[in-house]
Design a protein around this motif. Sequence first.
Motif, PDB file in Angstrom:
ATOM      1  N   ASN A   1       0.806  -1.224   0.000  1.00  0.00           N
ATOM      2  CA  ASN A   1       0.000   0.000   0.000  1.00  0.00           C
ATOM      3  C   ASN A   1       0.835   1.269   0.000  1.00  0.00           C
ATOM      4  O   ASN A   1       0.352   2.317  -0.419  1.00  0.00           O
ATOM      5  N   ASN A   2       2.086   1.191   0.484  1.00  0.00           N
ATOM      6  CA  ASN A   2       2.913   2.392   0.548  1.00  0.00           C
ATOM      7  C   ASN A   2       3.868   2.519  -0.624  1.00  0.00           C
ATOM      8  O   ASN A   2       4.709   3.405  -0.637  1.00  0.00           O
ATOM      9  N   SER A   3       3.736   1.634  -1.582  1.00  0.00           N
ATOM     10  CA  SER A   3       4.588   1.726  -2.768  1.00  0.00           C
ATOM     11  C   SER A   3       4.262   2.994  -3.551  1.00  0.00           C
ATOM     12  O   SER A   3       3.113   3.435  -3.630  1.00  0.00           O
ATOM     13  N   SER A   4       5.310   3.579  -4.146  1.00  0.00           N
ATOM     14  CA  SER A   4       5.097   4.778  -4.973  1.00  0.00           C
ATOM     15  C   SER A   4       4.498   4.434  -6.326  1.00  0.00           C
ATOM     16  O   SER A   4       4.083   5.316  -7.065  1.00  0.00           O
ATOM     17  N   GLN A   5       4.447   3.136  -6.656  1.00  0.00           N
ATOM     18  CA  GLN A   5       3.869   2.696  -7.918  1.00  0.00           C
ATOM     19  C   GLN A   5       2.425   2.256  -7.683  1.00  0.00           C
ATOM     20  O   GLN A   5       2.050   1.839  -6.592  1.00  0.00           O
ATOM     21  N   ALA A   6       1.641   2.338  -8.729  1.00  0.00           N
ATOM     22  CA  ALA A   6       0.295   1.748  -8.706  1.00  0.00           C
ATOM     23  C   ALA A   6       0.442   0.261  -9.011  1.00  0.00           C
ATOM     24  O   ALA A   6       1.049  -0.109 -10.014  1.00  0.00           O
ATOM     25  N   ILE A   7      -0.097  -0.597  -8.133  1.00  0.00           N
ATOM     26  CA  ILE A   7       0.099  -2.046  -8.277  1.00  0.00           C
ATOM     27  C   ILE A   7      -1.253  -2.743  -8.368  1.00  0.00           C
ATOM     28  O   ILE A   7      -2.139  -2.511  -7.546  1.00  0.00           O
ATOM     29  N   PHE A   8      -1.392  -3.607  -9.379  1.00  0.00           N
ATOM     30  CA  PHE A   8      -2.560  -4.477  -9.527  1.00  0.00           C
ATOM     31  C   PHE A   8      -2.096  -5.927  -9.401  1.00  0.00           C
ATOM     32  O   PHE A   8      -1.134  -6.330 -10.068  1.00  0.00           O
ATOM     33  N   LEU A   9      -2.780  -6.706  -8.551  1.00  0.00           N
ATOM     34  CA  LEU A   9      -2.535  -8.143  -8.443  1.00  0.00           C
ATOM     35  C   LEU A   9      -3.649  -8.849  -9.202  1.00  0.00           C
ATOM     36  O   LEU A   9      -4.836  -8.671  -8.900  1.00  0.00           O
ATOM     37  N   LEU A  10      -3.263  -9.652 -10.215  1.00  0.00           N
ATOM     38  CA  LEU A  10      -4.230 -10.270 -11.122  1.00  0.00           C
ATOM     39  C   LEU A  10      -4.128 -11.791 -11.071  1.00  0.00           C
ATOM     40  O   LEU A  10      -3.062 -12.343 -10.769  1.00  0.00           O
ATOM     41  N   ASP A  11      -5.245 -12.460 -11.390  1.00  0.00           N
ATOM     42  CA  ASP A  11      -5.183 -13.908 -11.564  1.00  0.00           C
ATOM     43  C   ASP A  11      -4.715 -14.206 -12.986  1.00  0.00           C
ATOM     44  O   ASP A  11      -4.422 -13.294 -13.773  1.00  0.00           O
ATOM     45  N   LEU A  12      -4.627 -15.479 -13.345  1.00  0.00           N
ATOM     46  CA  LEU A  12      -4.053 -15.849 -14.642  1.00  0.00           C
ATOM     47  C   LEU A  12      -4.973 -15.523 -15.806  1.00  0.00           C
ATOM     48  O   LEU A  12      -4.559 -15.606 -16.964  1.00  0.00           O
ATOM     49  N   GLN A  13      -6.216 -15.155 -15.526  1.00  0.00           N
ATOM     50  CA  GLN A  13      -7.136 -14.709 -16.583  1.00  0.00           C
ATOM     51  C   GLN A  13      -7.182 -13.186 -16.683  1.00  0.00           C
ATOM     52  O   GLN A  13      -7.941 -12.631 -17.476  1.00  0.00           O
ATOM     53  N   GLY A  14      -6.360 -12.506 -15.881  1.00  0.00           N
ATOM     54  CA  GLY A  14      -6.300 -11.050 -15.940  1.00  0.00           C
ATOM     55  C   GLY A  14      -7.339 -10.349 -15.094  1.00  0.00           C
ATOM     56  O   GLY A  14      -7.545  -9.141 -15.244  1.00  0.00           O
ATOM     57  N   HIS A  15      -8.017 -11.075 -14.185  1.00  0.00           N
ATOM     58  CA  HIS A  15      -9.008 -10.451 -13.319  1.00  0.00           C
ATOM     59  C   HIS A  15      -8.330  -9.818 -12.105  1.00  0.00           C
ATOM     60  O   HIS A  15      -7.345 -10.350 -11.579  1.00  0.00           O
ATOM     61  N   ILE A  16      -8.861  -8.701 -11.658  1.00  0.00           N
ATOM     62  CA  ILE A  16      -8.258  -7.936 -10.569  1.00  0.00           C
ATOM     63  C   ILE A  16      -8.564  -8.607  -9.233  1.00  0.00           C
ATOM     64  O   ILE A  16      -9.726  -8.811  -8.873  1.00  0.00           O
ATOM     65  N   ILE A  17      -7.506  -8.946  -8.485  1.00  0.00           N
ATOM     66  CA  ILE A  17      -7.662  -9.505  -7.143  1.00  0.00           C
ATOM     67  C   ILE A  17      -7.475  -8.412  -6.098  1.00  0.00           C
ATOM     68  O   ILE A  17      -8.300  -8.252  -5.203  1.00  0.00           O
TER      69      ILE A  17
END
Length: 641
Positions: A276-292
Amino acid sequence: MDYQKKINILVVEDSVASYKAILSVLQNFGFIVTSDRVEWKAEFENRIQDNSWDIVISDYYLPDFDGKYVIQRIKEINPDLPIILITEFIPEEFASEYLNLGAAEFLPKSSIIKLPFVVNRELDAYRLKQSQKKAWDMLVHGEQILTRSQKISHLGHFEVIFPENNTLWSLELYRILGYDFSEVPMMEKVWSLLDSEENNAIQSIWNEVSLKNTSKELVLTLNTKIGRKKVNLWLEAERFDEKRFRIFGTIHDISDVSDLESSIRFNEQLFKGIFNNSSQAIFLLDLQGHIIRMNRNAVLSFERNEPDVQGLELISSIFSDSNEDSIKKLTYGMKLTLKNQRFEVLVSYRLRDGREKYFDCDFYPLNDFYGKIIYIVLEAKDITEKIILERAYAQAQKLEALGTFAGGIAHDFNNLLTPMMAYVSFLNAEWSTNESNEMIEKSIPAIEGISKSLDRAKNLIQQILTYSKIDHSSSRQIDLREQLLQVLNEVKFVSASKVSLFTDLGNESAYIEADPIQIFQILSNLYENSLFALQEVKNPKITITLSRVLYEKSDLYQVGFMKNTEYWKLSFTDNGNGIPKEILDKIFDPFFSTKGGKGTGLGLSIIYGIMAKMGGTILVDSSVGKGTQFDLYFPAWKTMV
């Protein structure tokens, strides 16, 4: 459909007629056949690598190999796979040789009617072997998993058979109790590690379980050689007959559970902190590209709430309004990541309010211990300000280069105009004393025309010189509102045209630091542009507004390089024909004009340079057929010094 009748056959046969006969016999018997025919050695080598065959039927004589080779190669690859030889030209007494090599059966082609019975027999035997092998593999694997899982989970088990009192401990139970593996297993040795109160309790429970087919679970503390351990004891009795029964149980070492839970909580907090404190925007996705998951910076940068997009496909939800090129790059990056590769790409993103952002995106996979991809990560760095600064810098360089070039030409051209204007003045002075001369009277209109043309040329040269010398103006604090009122009075647009003028300038003094001459030039140029755009419009209208705005609450937020301060926003809006989107980015370029041959193309470029020098900017929004709005932002001064 009878699953047992489905069969996948590899037929090694150079005769198409024989191949069809084999299939026909089997199908008439009720088999549902899937088959493939090969006749050359290379074809055979290629097809035997397929593990889906249920049986192989082969001729003996083949173009470049024979039945012996078929048997040997099949037995090397899959020893259990049945092979049936069907040929006509080998005596049946040689059949034993081929059976010794590994063939399941030898049939003359004249006895092909027996083939379905042979296939049925061999197929049953083959499938039985396969199921037995699979069951054995599962049994061995299950035992390995049990032993490994007990060691990992610190879970030992024991079994006591009565009345013999035969006792068995698992290897992990020895480790938990702290005994050597040479120790004879006895439950009394386990109870001796208990405190006296717990020892008395376990004896009572043990007797209760022995008398009834029941189970019990409780937590105990063992005093082992390697220290006190808290364990979970589970007991279950199973009776075989009146006299014989067994008690099965497990002892689970839970001493480290609290430490493990603390470690898990610590790691979770550590992950959340970094995530949460990373300066980058981070998305964690499953193998189908859905947002977790998406971190706090992703929520802020993309202005989307996590619950609203959780479970949605990233590209079709977050980047649905991006341009086609960006979507193609993102899709390609996703595909490369699924191949365990990293991919970096620059994409655009359009916010819901129409603002455009730019992100440097980095796709990479998250792998487990064995290298298998379990998640896809997208890190996006907001480089909108960098892109805008680069564009502004490029525009500034272009303006500076063109200004220097234009200034040199204008200066030389001005030197040529000076004697021409002097000669025209001389002719006017001389001919005014001889007005009776008929030729002179006829020439006076031409001289006046030359004089007007020279004046216009002089004004154009002055504009070019002004453009090339933007940085040589003298700034002071002035009231922008007062300057605007003066322009309205001097240009007298309202009285000279049918344009409806609406103003909302407020009552507050709008102090800025600027050169009054340049401010007059800005305002008059914008008026002229608006009037030109309204020439062919019914009910033409110009609206001028002046207001104070804050940086973070204005469109300046998308510009990026502006200072976080207060600004005076001056808006010129007309309902003219508008400017096409494809040329909207070019209107501030020097000598670019939308007026055809009626304009110099310097007005807006001069305005852009003046605004940039003052620390402000000019933005434009236009729609074809609806009109154009120019927004000028001047850094505000709170009081007049």
